[in-house]
Motif scaffolding. Structure first.
Motif, PDB file in Angstrom:
ATOM      1  N   GLY A 279       0.782  -1.229   0.000  1.00 26.74           N
ATOM      2  CA  GLY A 279       0.000   0.000   0.000  1.00 26.74           C
ATOM      3  C   GLY A 279       0.809   1.271   0.000  1.00 26.74           C
ATOM      4  O   GLY A 279       0.234   2.364   0.077  1.00 26.74           O
ATOM      5  N   LYS A 280       2.138   1.178  -0.109  1.00 26.50           N
ATOM      6  CA  LYS A 280       2.992   2.368  -0.043  1.00 26.50           C
ATOM      7  C   LYS A 280       3.607   2.741  -1.384  1.00 26.50           C
ATOM      8  O   LYS A 280       4.610   3.443  -1.451  1.00 26.50           O
ATOM      9  N   SER A 281       3.011   2.272  -2.454  1.00 29.30           N
ATOM     10  CA  SER A 281       3.494   2.628  -3.790  1.00 29.30           C
ATOM     11  C   SER A 281       3.184   4.096  -4.085  1.00 29.30           C
ATOM     12  O   SER A 281       2.119   4.607  -3.723  1.00 29.30           O
ATOM     13  N   VAL A 282       4.115   4.755  -4.737  1.00 27.11           N
ATOM     14  CA  VAL A 282       3.925   6.136  -5.187  1.00 27.11           C
ATOM     15  C   VAL A 282       3.542   6.165  -6.668  1.00 27.11           C
ATOM     16  O   VAL A 282       2.668   6.922  -7.083  1.00 27.11           O
ATOM     17  N   GLN A 283       4.167   5.301  -7.445  1.00 31.61           N
ATOM     18  CA  GLN A 283       3.962   5.315  -8.893  1.00 31.61           C
ATOM     19  C   GLN A 283       2.580   4.813  -9.298  1.00 31.61           C
ATOM     20  O   GLN A 283       2.171   5.013 -10.439  1.00 31.61           O
ATOM     21  N   ARG A 284       1.848   4.214  -8.395  1.00 34.74           N
ATOM     22  CA  ARG A 284       0.482   3.790  -8.719  1.00 34.74           C
ATOM     23  C   ARG A 284      -0.385   4.999  -9.075  1.00 34.74           C
ATOM     24  O   ARG A 284      -1.391   4.863  -9.778  1.00 34.74           O
ATOM     25  N   ASN A 285      -0.002   6.165  -8.575  1.00 34.57           N
ATOM     26  CA  ASN A 285      -0.768   7.377  -8.855  1.00 34.57           C
ATOM     27  C   ASN A 285      -0.434   7.993 -10.215  1.00 34.57           C
ATOM     28  O   ASN A 285      -1.099   8.929 -10.645  1.00 34.57           O
ATOM     29  N   PHE A 286       0.608   7.475 -10.876  1.00 34.88           N
ATOM     30  CA  PHE A 286       1.042   8.030 -12.150  1.00 34.88           C
ATOM     31  C   PHE A 286       0.927   7.046 -13.307  1.00 34.88           C
ATOM     32  O   PHE A 286       0.796   7.466 -14.454  1.00 34.88           O
ATOM     33  N   LEU A 287       0.997   5.742 -13.023  1.00 39.01           N
ATOM     34  CA  LEU A 287       0.880   4.740 -14.084  1.00 39.01           C
ATOM     35  C   LEU A 287      -0.576   4.586 -14.499  1.00 39.01           C
ATOM     36  O   LEU A 287      -1.420   4.219 -13.670  1.00 39.01           O
ATOM     37  N   PRO A 288      -0.894   4.842 -15.771  1.00 36.28           N
ATOM     38  CA  PRO A 288      -2.301   4.756 -16.209  1.00 36.28           C
ATOM     39  C   PRO A 288      -2.906   3.363 -16.052  1.00 36.28           C
ATOM     40  O   PRO A 288      -4.088   3.225 -15.820  1.00 36.28           O
ATOM     41  N   GLN A 289      -2.101   2.309 -16.225  1.00 40.30           N
ATOM     42  CA  GLN A 289      -2.601   0.936 -16.139  1.00 40.30           C
ATOM     43  C   GLN A 289      -1.959   0.206 -14.961  1.00 40.30           C
ATOM     44  O   GLN A 289      -1.523  -0.926 -15.078  1.00 40.30           O
ATOM     45  N   SER A 290      -1.929   0.872 -13.829  1.00 38.69           N
ATOM     46  CA  SER A 290      -1.203   0.315 -12.674  1.00 38.69           C
ATOM     47  C   SER A 290      -1.856  -0.929 -12.095  1.00 38.69           C
ATOM     48  O   SER A 290      -1.190  -1.741 -11.450  1.00 38.69           O
ATOM     49  N   SER A 291      -3.157  -1.120 -12.303  1.00 35.42           N
ATOM     50  CA  SER A 291      -3.827  -2.294 -11.737  1.00 35.42           C
ATOM     51  C   SER A 291      -3.974  -3.428 -12.741  1.00 35.42           C
ATOM     52  O   SER A 291      -4.506  -4.484 -12.394  1.00 35.42           O
ATOM     53  N   SER A 292      -3.498  -3.229 -13.972  1.00 35.65           N
ATOM     54  CA  SER A 292      -3.642  -4.279 -14.983  1.00 35.65           C
ATOM     55  C   SER A 292      -2.327  -4.522 -15.719  1.00 35.65           C
ATOM     56  O   SER A 292      -1.544  -5.393 -15.339  1.00 35.65           O
ATOM     57  N   ASP A 293      -2.034  -3.731 -16.744  1.00 36.96           N
ATOM     58  CA  ASP A 293      -0.869  -3.989 -17.594  1.00 36.96           C
ATOM     59  C   ASP A 293       0.458  -3.841 -16.857  1.00 36.96           C
ATOM     60  O   ASP A 293       1.403  -4.572 -17.131  1.00 36.96           O
ATOM     61  N   PHE A 294       0.538  -2.884 -15.930  1.00 36.44           N
ATOM     62  CA  PHE A 294       1.807  -2.599 -15.237  1.00 36.44           C
ATOM     63  C   PHE A 294       1.740  -2.927 -13.749  1.00 36.44           C
ATOM     64  O   PHE A 294       2.464  -2.330 -12.944  1.00 36.44           O
ATOM     65  N   ILE A 295       0.905  -3.879 -13.392  1.00 40.47           N
ATOM     66  CA  ILE A 295       0.786  -4.217 -11.971  1.00 40.47           C
ATOM     67  C   ILE A 295       2.052  -4.879 -11.429  1.00 40.47           C
ATOM     68  O   ILE A 295       2.345  -4.795 -10.243  1.00 40.47           O
ATOM     69  N   TYR A 296       2.842  -5.509 -12.307  1.00 40.42           N
ATOM     70  CA  TYR A 296       4.078  -6.146 -11.854  1.00 40.42           C
ATOM     71  C   TYR A 296       5.060  -5.107 -11.329  1.00 40.42           C
ATOM     72  O   TYR A 296       5.779  -5.360 -10.359  1.00 40.42           O
ATOM     73  N   ALA A 297       5.083  -3.926 -11.952  1.00 38.84           N
ATOM     74  CA  ALA A 297       5.962  -2.851 -11.468  1.00 38.84           C
ATOM     75  C   ALA A 297       5.522  -2.384 -10.080  1.00 38.84           C
ATOM     76  O   ALA A 297       6.369  -2.112  -9.203  1.00 38.84           O
ATOM     77  N   ILE A 298       4.215  -2.306  -9.846  1.00 39.23           N
ATOM     78  CA  ILE A 298       3.697  -1.907  -8.537  1.00 39.23           C
ATOM     79  C   ILE A 298       4.023  -2.969  -7.499  1.00 39.23           C
ATOM     80  O   ILE A 298       4.367  -2.655  -6.339  1.00 39.23           O
ATOM     81  N   ILE A 299       3.941  -4.237  -7.882  1.00 40.81           N
ATOM     82  CA  ILE A 299       4.271  -5.339  -6.961  1.00 40.81           C
ATOM     83  C   ILE A 299       5.730  -5.245  -6.529  1.00 40.81           C
ATOM     84  O   ILE A 299       6.052  -5.388  -5.342  1.00 40.81           O
ATOM     85  N   ILE A 300       6.633  -4.985  -7.479  1.00 38.53           N
ATOM     86  CA  ILE A 300       8.049  -4.881  -7.125  1.00 38.53           C
ATOM     87  C   ILE A 300       8.297  -3.642  -6.266  1.00 38.53           C
ATOM     88  O   ILE A 300       9.111  -3.685  -5.336  1.00 38.53           O
ATOM     89  N   GLU A 301       7.579  -2.549  -6.548  1.00 37.11           N
ATOM     90  CA  GLU A 301       7.759  -1.343  -5.731  1.00 37.11           C
ATOM     91  C   GLU A 301       7.359  -1.606  -4.281  1.00 37.11           C
ATOM     92  O   GLU A 301       8.023  -1.134  -3.357  1.00 37.11           O
ATOM     93  N   GLU A 302       6.283  -2.350  -4.090  1.00 38.29           N
ATOM     94  CA  GLU A 302       5.786  -2.572  -2.728  1.00 38.29           C
ATOM     95  C   GLU A 302       6.400  -3.801  -2.054  1.00 38.29           C
ATOM     96  O   GLU A 302       6.563  -3.825  -0.827  1.00 38.29           O
ATOM     97  N   TRP A 303       6.740  -4.816  -2.848  1.00 35.51           N
ATOM     98  CA  TRP A 303       7.251  -6.070  -2.298  1.00 35.51           C
ATOM     99  C   TRP A 303       8.709  -6.323  -2.644  1.00 35.51           C
ATOM    100  O   TRP A 303       9.290  -7.295  -2.149  1.00 35.51           O
ATOM    101  N   GLY A 304       9.266  -5.482  -3.489  1.00 35.25           N
ATOM    102  CA  GLY A 304      10.685  -5.558  -3.794  1.00 35.25           C
ATOM    103  C   GLY A 304      11.062  -6.706  -4.716  1.00 35.25           C
ATOM    104  O   GLY A 304      10.215  -7.403  -5.285  1.00 35.25           O
ATOM    105  N   PHE A 305      12.369  -6.889  -4.830  1.00 35.20           N
ATOM    106  CA  PHE A 305      12.919  -7.960  -5.653  1.00 35.20           C
ATOM    107  C   PHE A 305      12.426  -9.323  -5.170  1.00 35.20           C
ATOM    108  O   PHE A 305      12.144 -10.220  -5.975  1.00 35.20           O
ATOM    109  N   VAL A 306      12.275  -9.458  -3.857  1.00 34.70           N
ATOM    110  CA  VAL A 306      11.817 -10.724  -3.273  1.00 34.70           C
ATOM    111  C   VAL A 306      10.411 -11.062  -3.763  1.00 34.70           C
ATOM    112  O   VAL A 306      10.127 -12.189  -4.174  1.00 34.70           O
TER     113      VAL A 306
END
Length: 401
Positions: free
Chosen positions: A262-289
């Motif tokens: 829940g601490k992602s910042v880029q979710r507010n800027f990525l137009p498809q943050s919950s679909s096409d680019f959700i993997y980037a949000i996952i790495i931002e919040e959950w990291g490389f692990v």
């Protein structure tokens, strides 16, 4: 609930992977939907997106459960019945674009009475792979000529692909690639496969030339494909470039362990943050692990698909598992590759993770078919054990006592 769990058959590892992916999806979907909550005059309520995603998953797992109870040989006949139906759906989808007043090709149709949007191309992918698996199992170990396979095999394939192509090039390319992989696994002659590959490239070339010559028929589609490829190779300043840059910023912020749920910042800027680019949000919040964990789940799914296919007793079961299962893993890795800029922007979702009802339902349908094949083997083994007991007098006596 206990009765339902007792009736669950099929490969337990695949059930576990599907359940883990579905459970894991709630946090990133809930987090990434914050920008959608304010778009189009929204009131900022993200909870409704979580409820919607939950409803999609519940219906998806009901589809998976129902389909896995169907004997897999029934899908031979069902694929023949469904091919004309998906062609009609694709025609309706394409026709509604021609009256769209110059807008981009639509990928969706709205189902009557229920008011739910549906993407026919995803259903067409599953049906087409089952149809190809049926035909390949039919001609297995038979000497066939290329001419004999044109009408029963390649005509439906190219007809479906040509109806999807104007609206969705990436989906067309994925389906075509998976069909080629499937016919290769099914023992289709390599010299014929090379002819099909050449024909596919030729048809694509003609379509691009036609779209360029008559831009009003398929407005902006070819230009969109070209701009995405040029942006990937030349880093031009476009909308796709903006998305990729934001995705890379999200990945960089994630580091090893991430910023936290829940601490992602880029979710507010990525137009498809919950679909096409959700993997980037996952790495931002959950990291490389978190990113590696998710990747390992898809790799585990791939391994189980290979095992189920290998253990299937009939050739149709083997090809069916690979035909409907491989595209799930392939699509997942394409989505991840787009997020880290290893692949041009395609618009493909992350199976069972991204929001979107059609994607979830068709993924569950495909997994249900795979589970149907694996449950058949379990049933056969159980019947053999029962038969052995019935033939053994000592076993019968012990059961009576």
């Amino acid at each position: 609930m206990t009765k339902v769990l007792a009736n669950i058959k099929g490969d337990k590892a695949i059930w576990a992977v599907a359940a883990l992916l579905a459970l894991f999806s709630f946090l990133p979907v809930y987090s990434a939907s914050s920008n959608l909550a304010y778009l189009y005059g929204g009131d900022g309520d993200t909870f409704r997106f979580l409820i919607k995603h939950f409803a999609h998953l519940v219906l998806g797992f009901l589809i998976m459960y129902g389909v896995h109870k169907i004997p897999h040989h029934y899908f031979k006949g069902l694929s023949i019945i469904m091919i004309p139906m998906v062609i009609v759906l694709l025609l309706i989808t394409l026709a509604q674009n021609t009256t769209g007043g110059g807008t981009n090709a639509s990928r969706w149709i709205r189902l009557p009475f229920v008011g739910v949007g549906f993407q026919p191309s995803t259903l067409a992918a599953v049906v087409l792979m089952a149809y190809v698996a049926r035909y390949l199992s039919k001609i297995k170990d038979k000497a066939v000529t290329f001419k004999e396979t044109l009408l029963p095999l390649w005509l439906p394939v190219f007809l479906v692909l040509m109806l999807i192509l104007p609206a969705n090039f990436s989906t067309t390319a994925i389906i075509f690639s998976m069909v080629i992989v499937l016919v290769f696994l099914g023992g289709y002659p390599l010299k014929y496969i090379s002819v099909i590959l050449g024909s596919g490239l030729l048809i694509l070339t003609f379509f691009i030339l036609f779209a360029k010559a008559f831009p009003g028929v398929f407005p902006n589609r070819v230009d969109t494909w070209v701009s995405r490829i040029e942006n990937f190779t030349d880093n031009k300043d476009t909308q796709e470039d903006y998305q990729i840059e934001r995705a890379k910023i999200a990945i960089a912020r994630g580091g090893v362990i991430g910023t936290g749920p829940g601490k992602s910042v880029q979710r507010n800027f990525l137009p498809q943050s919950s679909s096409d680019f959700i993997y980037a949000i996952i790495i931002e919040e959950w990291g490389f692990v978190g990113g590696v964990f998710l990747m390992l789940l898809y790799i585990l799914l791939l391994l189980r698909l290979v095992i189920v296919a290998h253990k299937s007793a009939d050739i149709f079961g083997k090809l069916l598992v690979m035909g409907v299962g491989l595209p799930i893993v392939f699509q997942a890795f394409i989505n991840m590759a787009v997020a880290v800029e290893l692949f041009p922007v395609t618009g493909q979702t992350l199976p069972l993770i991204s929001s979107g009802g059609t994607s979830i339902w068709m993924t569950c349908l495909a997994i249900g078919i795979v589970l149907s094949v694996s449950s058949k083997r379990e049933t056969s083994i159980e019947e053999e054990r029962i038969k052995e007991k019935e033939e053994d007098p000592l076993e019968v006596l012990s059961e009576v006592l």
